[in-house]
Design an enzyme around this catalytic site. Structure first.
Site, PDB file in Angstrom:
ATOM      1  N   ASP A   1      -5.323   8.720  -3.294  1.00  0.00           N
ATOM      2  CA  ASP A   1      -4.738   7.454  -2.601  1.00  0.00           C
ATOM      3  C   ASP A   1      -4.815   6.162  -3.544  1.00  0.00           C
ATOM      4  O   ASP A   1      -3.896   5.216  -3.773  1.00  0.00           O
ATOM      5  CB  ASP A   1      -5.609   7.098  -1.406  1.00  0.00           C
ATOM      6  CG  ASP A   1      -4.993   5.869  -0.459  1.00  0.00           C
ATOM      7  OD1 ASP A   1      -5.808   5.453   0.297  1.00  0.00           O
ATOM      8  OD2 ASP A   1      -4.072   5.547  -0.729  1.00  0.00           O
TER       9      ASP A   1
ATOM     10  N   ASP B   1       0.932  -1.079   0.030  1.00  0.00           N
ATOM     11  CA  ASP B   1       0.028   0.004   0.087  1.00  0.00           C
ATOM     12  C   ASP B   1       0.944   1.168   0.059  1.00  0.00           C
ATOM     13  O   ASP B   1       1.840   1.391   0.807  1.00  0.00           O
ATOM     14  CB  ASP B   1      -0.909   0.096   1.394  1.00  0.00           C
ATOM     15  CG  ASP B   1      -1.741   1.122   1.325  1.00  0.00           C
ATOM     16  OD1 ASP B   1      -1.343   2.233   2.135  1.00  0.00           O
ATOM     17  OD2 ASP B   1      -2.818   1.255   0.475  1.00  0.00           O
TER      18      ASP B   1
ATOM     19  N   GLU C   1       6.684  20.392 -19.343  1.00  0.00           N
ATOM     20  CA  GLU C   1       5.293  19.622 -20.062  1.00  0.00           C
ATOM     21  C   GLU C   1       4.446  20.610 -20.781  1.00  0.00           C
ATOM     22  O   GLU C   1       3.768  20.510 -21.515  1.00  0.00           O
ATOM     23  CB  GLU C   1       4.581  18.529 -19.173  1.00  0.00           C
ATOM     24  CG  GLU C   1       3.601  17.988 -19.835  1.00  0.00           C
ATOM     25  CD  GLU C   1       2.352  18.426 -19.596  1.00  0.00           C
ATOM     26  OE1 GLU C   1       2.114  19.349 -18.988  1.00  0.00           O
ATOM     27  OE2 GLU C   1       1.484  17.876 -20.333  1.00  0.00           O
ATOM     28  N   GLU C   2       4.128  21.631 -19.709  1.00  0.00           N
ATOM     29  CA  GLU C   2       3.143  22.599 -20.106  1.00  0.00           C
ATOM     30  C   GLU C   2       3.488  23.599 -21.055  1.00  0.00           C
ATOM     31  O   GLU C   2       2.647  24.206 -21.741  1.00  0.00           O
ATOM     32  CB  GLU C   2       2.831  23.538 -18.677  1.00  0.00           C
ATOM     33  CG  GLU C   2       2.624  22.742 -17.447  1.00  0.00           C
ATOM     34  CD  GLU C   2       0.940  22.212 -17.686  1.00  0.00           C
ATOM     35  OE1 GLU C   2       0.228  22.365 -18.470  1.00  0.00           O
ATOM     36  OE2 GLU C   2       0.666  21.809 -16.649  1.00  0.00           O
TER      37      GLU C   2
ATOM     38  N   ASP D   1      -1.787   3.771  -5.304  1.00  0.00           N
ATOM     39  CA  ASP D   1      -1.818   2.452  -5.078  1.00  0.00           C
ATOM     40  C   ASP D   1      -1.756   1.869  -6.309  1.00  0.00           C
ATOM     41  O   ASP D   1      -1.116   0.697  -6.696  1.00  0.00           O
ATOM     42  CB  ASP D   1      -2.989   2.005  -4.021  1.00  0.00           C
ATOM     43  CG  ASP D   1      -2.674   2.583  -2.675  1.00  0.00           C
ATOM     44  OD1 ASP D   1      -3.839   2.524  -1.943  1.00  0.00           O
ATOM     45  OD2 ASP D   1      -1.624   2.890  -2.245  1.00  0.00           O
TER      46      ASP D   1
ATOM     47  N   HIS E   1      -5.029  24.761 -14.365  1.00  0.00           N
ATOM     48  CA  HIS E   1      -4.284  25.796 -14.564  1.00  0.00           C
ATOM     49  C   HIS E   1      -4.415  27.146 -14.091  1.00  0.00           C
ATOM     50  O   HIS E   1      -4.246  28.193 -14.803  1.00  0.00           O
ATOM     51  CB  HIS E   1      -4.275  25.916 -16.338  1.00  0.00           C
ATOM     52  CG  HIS E   1      -3.319  24.630 -17.017  1.00  0.00           C
ATOM     53  ND1 HIS E   1      -3.355  24.717 -18.317  1.00  0.00           N
ATOM     54  CD2 HIS E   1      -2.837  23.690 -16.282  1.00  0.00           C
ATOM     55  CE1 HIS E   1      -2.458  23.533 -18.586  1.00  0.00           C
ATOM     56  NE2 HIS E   1      -2.254  22.976 -17.519  1.00  0.00           N
TER      57      HIS E   1
HETATM   58  N1  DTR Z   1      -1.836  17.804 -20.680  1.00  0.00           N
HETATM   59  C1  DTR Z   1      -2.141  17.873 -19.074  1.00  0.00           C
HETATM   60  C2  DTR Z   1      -3.656  17.771 -18.686  1.00  0.00           C
HETATM   61  C3  DTR Z   1      -4.394  16.962 -19.587  1.00  0.00           C
HETATM   62  C4  DTR Z   1      -5.597  17.172 -20.493  1.00  0.00           C
HETATM   63  N2  DTR Z   1      -5.941  16.288 -20.580  1.00  0.00           N
HETATM   64  C5  DTR Z   1      -5.122  15.215 -20.319  1.00  0.00           C
HETATM   65  C6  DTR Z   1      -5.586  13.642 -20.457  1.00  0.00           C
HETATM   66  C7  DTR Z   1      -4.354  12.961 -20.016  1.00  0.00           C
HETATM   67  C8  DTR Z   1      -3.423  13.493 -19.409  1.00  0.00           C
HETATM   68  C9  DTR Z   1      -3.370  14.874 -19.151  1.00  0.00           C
HETATM   69  C10 DTR Z   1      -4.237  15.560 -19.701  1.00  0.00           C
HETATM   70  C11 DTR Z   1      -1.502  18.917 -18.549  1.00  0.00           C
HETATM   71  O1  DTR Z   1      -2.251  20.422 -18.671  1.00  0.00           O
HETATM   72  O2  DTR Z   1      -0.540  19.197 -18.039  1.00  0.00           O
HETATM   73 ZN    ZN Z   2      -1.091  21.180 -17.068  1.00  0.00          ZN
HETATM   74 ZN    ZN Z   3      -0.393  17.997 -16.275  1.00  0.00          ZN
HETATM   75 CA    CA Z   4      -3.008   3.938  -0.420  1.00  0.00          CA
END
Ligand code: DTR
Ligand code: ZN
Ligand code: ZN
Ligand code: CA
Length: 448
Positions: free
Chosen positions: A312, A53, A181-182, A316, A297
């Site tokens: 949680d 867990d 990533e953004e 897991d 955002h």
């Molecule tokens: N791209 C992600 C948010 C996001 C929007 N749709 C999905 C589907 C699956 C994973 C992530 C996302 C972000 O804004 O970081």
């Molecule tokens: Zn995002």
């Molecule tokens: Zn994201």
């Molecule tokens: Ca857990």
């Protein structure tokens, strides 16, 4: 083929005549083989260890740290800002102390230095690497706690659980926290683009966790790879929690660069700005008509923007996937890779394809690669079927035949694919080459 009577009656006449002649059979090189083994990338019979867990309190303690970092650094943890590097330093220190081999990979985006943190757990088969990751950066407008401190913390605490267990998995385990990533999956694209083909081929799968604690949560499972999807779906069904296929994110998070080079991917998601439906409230509770994450955002994406139960359960589930996919058998013979998605075959039209991604195997495909095909069609003589190897080499499985009016192509063909590297995107290519009657690729699979 232009017929005057309905195709069936003409065919009946032809078949009764043809009944006196040899009936069409698949080409000799594709003689039907024995039925395939059970479908799983790790063969049936190898028992994976049960995951521990993941303590929710530990995951939330990481969220508190990320919140404090954002608060102390202008309110965010965005690429190029001090809050992001402080987040990287926090995660790296935890992993170094836990015995991981960590690597900071730098890149430049928007004139600022970005960082990916890669952490390898020593041991396991270096030729079969299971990866799990999450993006660590936030947007500039807030602390990015659900998006994506939750995924970062869930992956971090799973890695720490591997260390606590002193796990000795079959596969080599690698964890990653992505930068920028953004800004467009910049960090994960940099990683994949700079990974030599021989290293990519060692990756048996990449598991992505981006937003796993949304305040009005859904339980969405990526459906990019059937075997990985099944591991997650089985976990949640064990909890009695319904799941849905993740449809919002194709190409929208860090699994996309891995998928684009043919690596098997999967992951979990609890929802972003889309509104939860009444039907989903029946399954999951929460509030209909409200976004899964109304602070997506936004500056309110802080530690109060998290649903503990979802966090949680998903933490897991990450551990369950790592233990299941990482400690199951390595690649013994009999591994099955399949695609269950339906693909419509246009009548007398262009060929269509269905892809199966093989990864993490070593060497070439076998001389007796079993290709299980399930095509529903009302006149199988119209249908031409090829197996196309990752390098584009086509192997003819079935020719068309003007007098084979029987239904469906449900066969297992054997192909000598020993000149083809095993890993990569294999395709089944199907074309209907005669007018009237149509069909669908129901499923197909490769058994190594
Ligand atoms: N791209 C992600 C948010 C996001 C929007 N749709 C999905 C589907 C699956 C994973 C992530 C996302 C972000 O804004 O970081
Ligand atoms: Zn995002
Ligand atoms: Zn994201
Ligand atoms: Ca857990």
């Amino acid at each position: 083929m232009k017929l005057f009577a309905t195709r069936r009656t003409v065919a009946a006449a032809v078949i009764s005549l043809a009944g006196l002649l040899a009936t069409a059979t698949p080409p000799a090189s594709a003689a039907p083989a024995a039925p395939a083994a059970p479908s799983s990338p790790t063969a049936a019979g190898a028992s994976a260890l049960a995951a521990p867990d993941i303590p929710l309190a530990n995951v939330k303690a990481h969220l508190t740290q990320f919140q404090s970092i954002a608060t102390a650094n202008g309110g965010n943890r965005a690429h190029g800002r001090p809050g992001y590097k402080a987040s990287i330093d926090y995660v790296k220190a935890k992993l170094d102390a836990a015995g991981f081999t960590t690597t900071l990979q730098t890149f430049t985006s928007g004139g600022a230095t970005g960082y990916n943190l890669i952490a390898d757990w020593p041991g396991g088969d270096a030729n079969q690497i299971l990866m799990a990751g999450a993006h660590l950066d936030s947007v500039t407008s807030g602390a990015g706690i659900n998006d994506n401190a939750t995924g970062s913390a869930g992956v971090l605490e799973t890695a720490l659980a591997v260390s606590r267990a002193q796990l000795q998995p079959t596969k080599h385990l690698r964890f990653a926290w992505w930068g920028a990533e953004e800004l467009g999956l910049v960090g994960s694209r940099h990683y994949v683009n700079n990974l030599p083909a021989a290293e990519r081929a060692k990756l048996t799968g990449y598991l992505n966790f981006d937003m796993i604690g949304s305040p009005n949560p859904g339980y969405f499972v990526y459906d990019d790879n059937v075997a990985i999807e099944t591991v997650f779906k089985n976990y949640f069904s064990g909890l009695g929690v319904a799941t849905e296929i993740e449809t919002e994110g194709d190409g929208r998070s860090d699994h996309a660069p891995f998928k684009n080079v043919g690596i098997a991917v999967g992951g979990l998601f609890t929802g972003a700005s889309r509104a939860k439906t009444a039907a989903q409230v029946q399954k999951w509770g929460g509030t209909a008509g409200q976004a899964f994450d109304r602070c997506y955002h936004s500056s309110c994406d802080n530690t109060s923007n998290v649903n503990d139960t979802a966090l949680d359960r998903n933490s897991d589930a990450i551990a369950h996937a790592i233990w299941t996919l990482g400690t199951g058998a390595s690649n013994p013979p009999g591994d099955v890779y399949e695609n269950l998605a339906d693909v419509a075959i246009p009548d007398n039209g262009a060929a269509v394809t269905s892809t199966v991604t093989v990864s993490g195997r070593t060497g070439n495909a076998p001389a007796a690669l079993a290709v299980g095909v399930d095509i529903k069609h009302t006149w199988r003589g119209d249908v031409v079927v090829d197996l196309v190897a990752p390098d584009g080499t086509a192997y003819r499985l079935k020719n068309s035949s003007s007098n084979d009016s029987a239904d469906h192509v449900i066969e297992t063909y054997t192909v000598n694919a020993s000149s083809e590297p095993a890993n990569g995107a294999w395709k089944l290519r199907v074309q209907d080459v005669a007018a009237q009657d149509t069909g669908t690729i129901d499923s197909w699979k490769l058994t190594f």
